[in-house]
Design an enzyme around this catalytic site. Structure first.
Site, mmCIF file in Angstrom:
data_model
loop_
_atom_site.group_PDB
_atom_site.id
_atom_site.type_symbol
_atom_site.label_atom_id
_atom_site.label_comp_id
_atom_site.label_asym_id
_atom_site.label_seq_id
_atom_site.Cartn_x
_atom_site.Cartn_y
_atom_site.Cartn_z
ATOM 1 N N ASN A 119 88.839 155.035 90.366
ATOM 2 C CA ASN A 119 88.640 154.024 91.394
ATOM 3 C C ASN A 119 88.216 152.695 90.734
ATOM 4 O O ASN A 119 87.569 152.701 89.684
ATOM 5 C CB ASN A 119 87.550 154.566 92.338
ATOM 6 C CG ASN A 119 86.915 153.510 93.180
ATOM 7 O OD1 ASN A 119 85.986 152.849 92.745
ATOM 8 N ND2 ASN A 119 87.415 153.349 94.372
ATOM 9 N N LEU A 150 95.347 152.283 95.014
ATOM 10 C CA LEU A 150 94.807 153.530 94.477
ATOM 11 C C LEU A 150 94.779 154.578 95.583
ATOM 12 O O LEU A 150 94.779 154.247 96.778
ATOM 13 C CB LEU A 150 93.396 153.294 93.932
ATOM 14 C CG LEU A 150 93.302 152.226 92.834
ATOM 15 C CD1 LEU A 150 91.855 152.028 92.412
ATOM 16 C CD2 LEU A 150 94.132 152.627 91.626
ATOM 17 N N ALA A 151 94.715 155.854 95.149
ATOM 18 C CA ALA A 151 94.744 156.952 96.123
ATOM 19 C C ALA A 151 93.596 156.844 97.121
ATOM 20 O O ALA A 151 93.720 157.257 98.271
ATOM 21 C CB ALA A 151 94.679 158.279 95.381
ATOM 22 N N CYS A 152 92.461 156.257 96.693
ATOM 23 C CA CYS A 152 91.292 156.156 97.568
ATOM 24 C C CYS A 152 91.444 155.046 98.603
ATOM 25 O O CYS A 152 90.552 154.834 99.421
ATOM 26 C CB CYS A 152 90.047 155.912 96.715
ATOM 27 S SG CYS A 152 90.222 154.462 95.661
ATOM 28 N N GLY A 153 92.546 154.295 98.553
ATOM 29 C CA GLY A 153 92.771 153.232 99.523
ATOM 30 C C GLY A 153 92.374 151.862 99.002
ATOM 31 O O GLY A 153 92.691 150.851 99.618
#
Ligand SMILES: Cc1cc2nc3c(=O)[nH]c(=O)nc-3n(C[C@H](O)[C@H](O)[C@H](O)COP(=O)(O)O)c2cc1C
Length: 331
Positions: A119, A150-153
């Site tokens: 992140n 990123l995958a976390c938004g």
């Protein structure tokens, strides 16, 4: 073809590394995989077993593999930590060995390529940057993450480099052979230069044109020099092509001045210049003599930001100083 040791840790980007393992195997390399517990929460070891054709090691206390961590490192031509979590980077920087991945990496005798993935806020965390600088100073190669969704938004730096990019870096390192191992930054370290170590995101403008690129600072010759790599810019340079440069900075104690050698591709063509400089408090100021006139580059360290501001000015035909570019280096 080489024997590659691939250490896989628990980042969401682990699925990309399965693709990398497949590409490396198809290229003819013998890929040996070790996985952390967290990595196995995200991808099964059987994925790597099937793409590499080799047993995957996950447990230091595997009944079949009492000292596998030593055998694996004995045979490796190059090790790759990918995706490298903040945790695995910290463990390696500290020298911890409490599982298969960390113990194997501690026993390495081969060069190491570290491919971080995390992140954006984790990536910018000073502890992570400090640990990466430690690994780099010990001779590890760090392939900086890309910037994007990123995958976390979140949006920003932290995305694992693409498998093709990692594979190309592996081939480059294999062709280059083992790099010289350098120590930590030397005794009596310079008050400012080590602060340029690590990975940076550069944002700025050159004659009104936006500039965005990654910059990596690494130690050379036990920290007697610092190398700044300005990776090809994400924005077009003044000539429409990406701007890239390589700078080497150091302090010449005998002459009592700083020196900066710069090789870049800019505008009309490639240029190579040497500038001399001095420190004024938390600023380093270099002067370069180009054939077209003088050029000044000022690096200003901002402790509260833990970043740098750069201002570049050039001399016009009449000798007057005019602004050329401003740049910010942030984590
Ligand atoms: C779904 C998920 C995704 C994660 N992705 C990352 C990541 O991209 N980078 C990272 O540093 N940690 C990530 N973590 C946290 C690590 O998995 C965690 O710190 C773990 O202890 C790392 O252990 P390892 O380094 O031994 O693999 C993630 C955790 C979860 C639950």
């Amino acid at each position: 073809m080489a024997t590659l040791l691939l250490a896989v840790t628990g980042s969401i980007a682990v699925y990309k590394v399965a693709d990398l393992a497949s590409k490396l195997t198809q290229a003819g390399h013998d890929v040996r995989v070790v996985m952390s517990q967290a990595a196995q929460q995200l991808v099964q070891p059987s994925t790597f077993l099937n793409v590499t054709g080799n047993k995957v090691f996950t447990d230091l206390w595997d009944p079949d593999g009492q000292t596998q961590h030593i055998a694996l490192t004995d045979e490796a031509d190059l090790a790759i930590l990918a995706p490298a979590t903040a945790n695995s980077i910290a463990k390696l920087a500290l020298g911890l060995g409490d599982d298969m991945v960390s113990t194997t990496l501690l026993a390495l005798g081969s060069p190491l390529l570290v491919c971080p993935a995390m992140n954006t806020r984790m990536w910018r965390n000073p502890a992570v940057q400090h640990n990466l600088a430690t690994l780099r100073a010990r001779g590890a190669h760090v392939l900086a993450p890309g910037s994007g969704n990123l995958a976390c938004g979140h949006v920003g730096p932290g995305r694992l480099a693409e498998p093709v990019e990692i594979a190309a870096e592996i081939e480059r390192l294999l062709a280059e052979g083992a790099p010289p191992v350098v120590d930590e930054w030397g005794e009596g370290e310079d008050p400012l230069l080590p602060r340029l170590l690590g990975e940076w995101q550069l944002e700025g403008e050159v004659r009104g044109h936006p500039l965005r690129q990654r910059v990596s600072g690494s130690a050379l010759y036990a920290g007697r020099f610092l190398r700044l790599t300005y990776h090809p810019s994400e924005t077009p340079g003044l000539d429409g092509r990406p701007y890239a440069a390589e700078a080497t900075l150091g302090y010449d104690a005998q002459a009592g001045r700083y020196v900066m050698q710069l090789v870049d591709v800019f505008g009309a063509g490639p240029a190579a210049v040497v500038g001399f400089g001095e420190r004024e408090g938390s600023e380093l100021c270099f002067r370069f003599a180009y054939s077209t006139g003088e050029f000044e580059t000022r690096f200003r360290w901002l402790p509260e930001e833990q970043g740098w501001d750069l201002s570049l000015t050039s001399q016009d035909g009449e000798g007057a100083w005019v602004p050329f570019a401003t740049k910010r280096l942030r984590r």
